[in-house]
Scaffold this active site. Structure first.
Site: not given
Length: 146
Positions: A44, A50, A53-54, A58
């Site tokens: 990623h 990067i 976003g998840v 978290e």
């Protein structure tokens, strides 16, 4: 790390806070140094890593769980047989990327409680600028087997 491990069940490689900065009756501030060797950066994205976003979300949820561990005064609700579980995500907004080497500050504020559900708002700042805002709810779930 011991302060975090004492409060929540999360452990590496799925622990996305590494320091508690402040705890109060209203919320919690924590931090994470985004290490370039985090394994998810391999995919990623290769050549342009990067933080997903998840996983930013978290880190906010884990900061909320740290807050709950201190907020709840009834020790029967905070023993090893209770797990803070995400029950709702509302209005997550991603404003800036988080990259390897960044040091982010995560803050969570309690909005209200309804029974065993805790509504919170969270924010991540990177170099003083907002990277993420999110509203969410955590529930305390008792493990009947313990």
């Amino acid at each position: 790390m011991e302060d975090i491990h004492r409060r929540i069940p999360h452990r590496p490689p799925f622990l996305f806070i590494d320091k508690i900065l402040e705890l109060s009756k209203e919320g919690c501030r924590a931090a994470l140094t985004v290490k370039p060797d985090f394994s998810f950066f391999q995919g990623h994205y290769p050549g342009n890593p990067i933080m997903p976003g998840v996983l930013l979300c978290e880190s906010v949820f884990q900061t909320g769980a740290v807050f709950l561990a201190d907020f709840l005064e009834d020790e029967s609700l905070t023993d090893d047989s209770v797990t803070p579980v995400l029950s709702r995500i509302r209005d997550a907004r991603f404003k800036r990327m988080v990259l390897p080497g960044d040091e982010i500050e995560i803050s969570v504020t309690l909005i209200d409680t309804i029974s065993k559900f805790f509504n919170l708002s969270g924010e991540i700042r990177n170099n003083g600028k907002v990277s993420l805002t999110v509203s969410f709810a955590l529930a305390l779930v008792k493990d009947e087997g313990k």
